[in-house]
Design a protein around this motif. Structure first.
Motif, short mmCIF file in Angstrom:
data_model
loop_
_atom_site.label_atom_id
_atom_site.label_comp_id
_atom_site.label_asym_id
_atom_site.label_seq_id
_atom_site.Cartn_x
_atom_site.Cartn_y
_atom_site.Cartn_z
N VAL A 42 -17.86 6.60 16.95
CA VAL A 42 -18.99 5.85 16.40
C VAL A 42 -19.97 6.80 15.72
O VAL A 42 -20.51 6.50 14.65
N LEU A 82 -25.67 1.98 19.08
CA LEU A 82 -24.86 1.86 20.28
C LEU A 82 -25.70 2.16 21.52
O LEU A 82 -25.57 1.50 22.56
N TYR A 91 -21.95 -4.81 16.31
CA TYR A 91 -21.18 -4.32 17.46
C TYR A 91 -21.23 -5.32 18.62
O TYR A 91 -20.20 -5.71 19.17
N SER A 92 -22.43 -5.72 18.98
CA SER A 92 -22.62 -6.52 20.20
C SER A 92 -22.03 -7.92 20.09
O SER A 92 -21.51 -8.46 21.08
N ILE A 151 -18.12 -0.18 12.79
CA ILE A 151 -18.60 -0.35 14.16
C ILE A 151 -18.01 -1.58 14.84
O ILE A 151 -17.87 -1.63 16.06
N GLU A 152 -17.62 -2.59 14.04
CA GLU A 152 -16.94 -3.75 14.62
C GLU A 152 -15.59 -3.34 15.23
O GLU A 152 -15.14 -3.91 16.21
N ALA A 167 -16.12 -2.14 18.74
CA ALA A 167 -16.33 -3.27 19.65
C ALA A 167 -15.01 -3.97 19.97
O ALA A 167 -14.73 -4.33 21.12
#
Length: 443
Positions: free
Chosen positions: A40, A51, A134-135, A194-195, A198
């Motif tokens: 990341v 993050l 991400y979340s 960033i996906e 996740a």
């Protein structure tokens, strides 16, 4: 019963047999945390900061799942020690049902609150956007994570530590493999950024849950999940929650601590927030193996307590403390000798490396003495004493360190926050030693 060896074998050999598989799997899990953050950080420093800001909410999910799993583990271990197989199976079955409910509820709550939560700590739209990207994916896998945790604690309760090691390691290795593939788009896969990180996390957790199910079907354990036992039993649920709620709060308190320290450090610059996030990634490589010892200790203490082998309970505690001390000694040496190398894994900015190196050298002064708090808290959970364990964690993560960090930051700047860590560990060690021995004398 097949678990009687828990009160018959020599304690050191038994503890090593129970703990080493978990230490190995925790080390791999620690490696995953560092590798995940490493990839990341290759996206950008803002991605790593995002993050770090999401971590407290992610840790809240972990806290509830793991904490309730500890409650399941302790109750099953106690009933196995007391030779009540039916109650042990009821605890496992109802634990799975309630764990599923927790996963769904937490997924919904976290998806709703994540945007305002991130906005509390930064006005940088890029960091907020990266955190949301991400979340919103990683939270969707909450139910699979819940199933993984319930299976893990049930298998541990019956002494199947090797199965837990295989499943945890397999999920982590899948995660490590998928990180670069999905983040950077290797081979036929698209670059997801960033996906991708996740998605790799969620798929790793799902893989572990499926592997546990395969082991459960192919090599049945003594504790069975039965549909007839899914109907909640008030007294049994009360036992699990009386241990699980304090244990969940224990696990959730670091999220409150990180969020509070982020507020304090943000006043000195984003680099300090970044360094705190890196530290918590690095310290998992130390505290997760220590937690592997604690995970091996809990069912042993619970079983021997249920079997009324109180003299063995104390011996298990002492032996576990020595093993945790050895792990903490290794971490202390690494942070004192190569702090710059560790921070360099996540950034090439010289100023940030300098800040991080100084932070690690100061914080690591509390590693050794924290062994007492870590071991005492875990032992109390194994005995079913969730509230005293919670008191130790409150001292360690909120009541002492947060006001101390604020006060020292006014006197010494950002370095005061780092000094608050080791001072807190020293004070909490004294408190936890007193609490544990007071409770054990009352047995």
């Amino acid at each position: 019963m097949e678990q009687t060896y828990m009160k018959e074998q020599p304690i050191l050999n038994l503890l090593l047999k129970m703990s080493l598989p978990m230490v190995v799997s925790m080390l791999v899990n620690s490696l995953y945390n560092i590798v995940d953050s490493f990839f990341v950080a290759k996206i950008s420093e803002n991605a790593m900061t995002a993050l770090s800001l999401v971590f407290p909410v992610q840790n809240l999910i972990n806290a509830v799942m793991i904490g309730f799993g500890i409650g399941i583990n302790a109750v099953i271990s106690f009933y196995l020690g007391a030779a009540d197989q039916k109650k042990a199976a009821q605890a496992a079955s109802q634990g799975m049902l309630l764990g599923t409910f927790h996963g769904i509820l937490l997924m919904i709550i976290c998806l709703v609150v994540i945007h305002p939560f991130l906005s509390l700590f930064t006005n940088d739209t890029e960091i907020i956007t990266l955190g949301l990207r991400y979340s919103k994916i990683v939270f969707l896998f909450s139910v699979f994570f819940a199933w993984e945790l319930v299976f893990e604690k049930v298998f541990q309760a019956v002494g199947k530590m090797n199965v837990s090691m295989i499943c945890l390691m397999s999920g982590c290795l899948v995660n490590i493999f998928l990180d670069p593939v999905l983040i950077f788009g290797l081979g036929p896969f698209p670059s997801l950024g960033i996906e991708g990180a996740a998605l790799a996390t969620g798929l790793g957790q799902t893989f572990s849950a499926i592997l546990y199910l395969i082991f459960y079907i192919v090599d049945p354990i003594s504790v069975k999940f039965r549909r007839a036992y899914f109907k909640p039993d008030a007294s049994l649920c009360k036992k699990m929650y009386s241990i699980g709620i304090p244990a969940s709060l224990n696990m959730a308190l670091p999220s409150l601590l990180i969020s509070s320290l982020n507020v304090i450090l943000a006043g000195f610059g984003q680099s300090y927030v970044f360094v705190l996030g890196v530290y918590y990634k690095l310290q998992t490589f130390l505290y997760l193996p220590a937690n592997g010892v604690i995970q091996g200790m809990r069912p042993l203490i619970g079983y021997n307590y249920g079997a009324k082998e109180h003299h063995r309970v104390n011996k298990i505690y002492q032996t576990s403390l020595i093993l945790v001390l050895a792990i903490m000694a290794i971490g202390t040496v690494l942070c004192l000798c190569i702090p710059g190398t560790l921070i360099h894994l996540f950034t090439t900015t010289p100023a940030t490396i300098k800040i991080g190196s100084s932070a690690l050298r100061i914080i690591c002064l509390g590693f050794l003495v924290s062994s007492i708090s870590v071991t005492s808290s875990g032992a109390l959970e194994g005995l079913g004493m969730g509230l005293p364990s919670l008191i130790i964690s409150l001292c360690r993560y909120t009541l002492i360190i947060i006001p101390l960090a604020f006060l020292l930051s006014l006197l010494q700047g950002a370095s005061g926050v780092w000094h608050a860590f080791w001072i807190t560990e020293a004070i909490t060690a004294i408190i936890s030693y007193w609490i544990y021995h007071k409770k054990v004398r009352a047995l």
